[in-house]
Design an enzyme around this catalytic site. Structure first.
Site, PDB file in Angstrom:
ATOM      1  N   LYS A 164      66.974 -27.740   5.684  1.00  0.00           N
ATOM      2  CA  LYS A 164      65.883 -27.511   7.077  1.00  0.00           C
ATOM      3  C   LYS A 164      66.724 -28.584   8.382  1.00  0.00           C
ATOM      4  O   LYS A 164      67.288 -29.424   7.905  1.00  0.00           O
ATOM      5  CB  LYS A 164      64.181 -28.622   6.288  1.00  0.00           C
ATOM      6  CG  LYS A 164      64.003 -26.842   5.774  1.00  0.00           C
ATOM      7  CD  LYS A 164      64.248 -25.024   6.050  1.00  0.00           C
ATOM      8  CE  LYS A 164      64.452 -24.462   5.292  1.00  0.00           C
ATOM      9  NZ  LYS A 164      63.465 -24.382   3.952  1.00  0.00           N
TER      10      LYS A 164
HETATM   11  C1  PLP Z   1      62.298 -23.409   2.782  1.00  0.00           C
HETATM   12  C2  PLP Z   1      61.038 -22.420   3.170  1.00  0.00           C
HETATM   13  C3  PLP Z   1      59.658 -22.780   2.003  1.00  0.00           C
HETATM   14  C4  PLP Z   1      60.090 -23.794   1.218  1.00  0.00           C
HETATM   15  O1  PLP Z   1      60.600 -25.092   1.639  1.00  0.00           O
HETATM   16  P1  PLP Z   1      60.709 -26.140   0.433  1.00  0.00           P
HETATM   17  O2  PLP Z   1      60.712 -27.674   0.972  1.00  0.00           O
HETATM   18  O3  PLP Z   1      61.961 -25.996  -0.569  1.00  0.00           O
HETATM   19  O4  PLP Z   1      59.012 -26.101  -0.625  1.00  0.00           O
HETATM   20  C5  PLP Z   1      58.452 -22.424   2.856  1.00  0.00           C
HETATM   21  N1  PLP Z   1      58.430 -21.611   3.224  1.00  0.00           N
HETATM   22  C6  PLP Z   1      59.275 -21.103   4.155  1.00  0.00           C
HETATM   23  C7  PLP Z   1      59.623 -20.138   5.690  1.00  0.00           C
HETATM   24  C8  PLP Z   1      61.666 -21.698   4.157  1.00  0.00           C
HETATM   25  O5  PLP Z   1      62.105 -21.066   4.848  1.00  0.00           O
END
Ligand code: PLP
Length: 386
Positions: free
Chosen positions: A184
């Site tokens: 991210k």
């Molecule tokens: C990556 C992602 C998540 C989950 O994030 P984590 O921190 O890995 O739990 C939730 N929603 C979307 C749209 C994502 O791309």
């Protein structure tokens, strides 16, 4: 063209991140503690929200948010049809039902025009995903939510840094959930953050984040702490650590810069592809910005001899990593079989799923790599015109 390998994602970590983490490792305290408090406070100020609560993932954040607003078995929660499974799985934790809403073809965000027809007496909340980092149509979504008494929980896993009508992400919804997962736009390995202006929900999420122990029980081993705490509910183990917070503080310092680097890559892609009618480019509405977490192309299948899968294979053969964001939820066996979702109810998502794929986009992607990727895409288009 000399063949290379360009991964879909590469982490961007500088010496500040390394120094911060080493400081925590030497400090004698590794889990939630002073660095976490500092990170929460910096994040709170950055977003302008009243409360910021750190957790170990965005999935945990979404779970705590639904718990705080009181989702119960049998309730319904609206979720966009194209998103990562985390956005919907959290609804299932409560034996509640995720109700899928089709997305817009241009932005790939939830289509506000389709929300009201999905609302029933059981509907309690809408989970809104900002696809690829572009905020959804909050003004319209808020109007609908207010009319029907629904909470808006924003899945902002993609959305840092971003603005909507001049306002920073973090205060657009009732509760906002961020991800600091390794791919991210702010990376702490694993991690997440919740922002809200609601003191009741904030207090509840803080307690439920750490075993249902009452306020600030995590301080019990520190100088100002006390051994006494009370467990007020069966909570979760969703706290993050000072090691993650140390990474997060350094990443927050370079957040705007990293966003600008991604935007530069996106601009280079758009410049290279704009003359190719075979490629549909990302659309960003004029009253908002995007974090460029993803750069998603939509193939014009009538103008090409090959489909999306073959296109990805050709890029793979050139050593360019790609991905598809996302396989629509109703196509996964769990959601399809449990909730009897039907492909024909989501025409825009189906249209998109046939033709989308994501190119590499990250702060450390070099100019010559971007050129290699755009040359590769252009060559594949040129060789496969219908
Ligand atoms: C990556 C992602 C998540 C989950 O994030 P984590 O921190 O890995 O739990 C939730 N929603 C979307 C749209 C994502 O791309």
């Amino acid at each position: 063209m000399v063949k290379r390998f360009i991964p879909f994602h590469r982490a961007y970590i500088g010496k500040e991140e390394i120094r911060n983490v080493v400081d925590v490792l030497k400090s004698g305290w590794h889990t939630m503690g002073p660095k976490t408090v500092q990170f929460e406070e910096r994040f709170r100020v950055y977003t302008g929200a009243k409360f910021a609560i750190s957790v170990n993932s965005c999935t945990a954040a979404l779970h705590l948010a639904l718990e705080a607003v009181g989702i119960k078995a049998g309730d319904e929660v609206l979720v966009p049809a194209i998103t990562f499974t985390a956005s919907a799985e959290v609804v299932c934790y409560f034996k509640a039902k995720p109700v899928l809403v089709d997305v817009q073809r241009d932005t790939m965000n939830i289509d506000p025009a389709l929300i009201e027809q999905k609302i029933t007496k059981k509907t309690k909340a809408i989970i809104v995903v900002d696809f690829a980092g572009q905020p959804a149509d909050y003004q319209e979504i808020r109007r609908i939510a207010r009319k029907h008494g629904l909470c808006i929980i924003e899945d902002a896993a993609h959305t840092l840094p971003t603005t909507y009508k001049g306002k920073r992400v973090g205060t657009l919804a009732d509760i906002t959930c961020f991800s600091f997962y390794a791919t991210k736009t702010l990376d702490t390995g694993e991690g997440g953050m919740i922002t809200t202006d609601n003191p009741t929900w904030a207090a509840r999420m803080k307690v439920m984040r750490l075993h249902g122990m009452n306020k600030d029980a995590w301080k019990r081993y520190s100088k100002e702490g006390s051994w006494f705490y009370e467990v007020v509910d069966a909570g979760f183990k969703y706290n993050t650590t000072d090691i993650n917070a140390a990474l997060g503080l350094a990443q927050l310092d370079r957040l705007e810069w990293m966003g600008a680097r991604r935007a530069a890559v996106a601009a280079a892609y758009t410049k290279a592809f704009t003359s190719l009618p075979e490629l549909g480019l990302p659309v960003v509405k004029s009253d908002r910005t995007t974090s460029w977490h993803l750069y998603v192309l939509k193939l014009d299948l009538k103008a090409l001899k090959i489909g999306r899968n073959a296109f990805i294979q050709e890029l793979n053969a050139l050593g360019v990593g790609t991905s598809v964001h996302f396989i629509p939820l109703y196509r996964h066996p769990f959601y399809r079989d449990t909730f009897k979702f039907r492909v024909k109810d989501y025409p825009n998502s189906e249209w998109l799923y046939e033709r989308i794929f994501s190119l590499p986009i990250y702060p450390g992607l070099k100019k010559d790599e971007v050129k290699y990727i755009t040359d590769g895409v252009k060559a594949i288009v040129a060789a496969n015109k219908a």
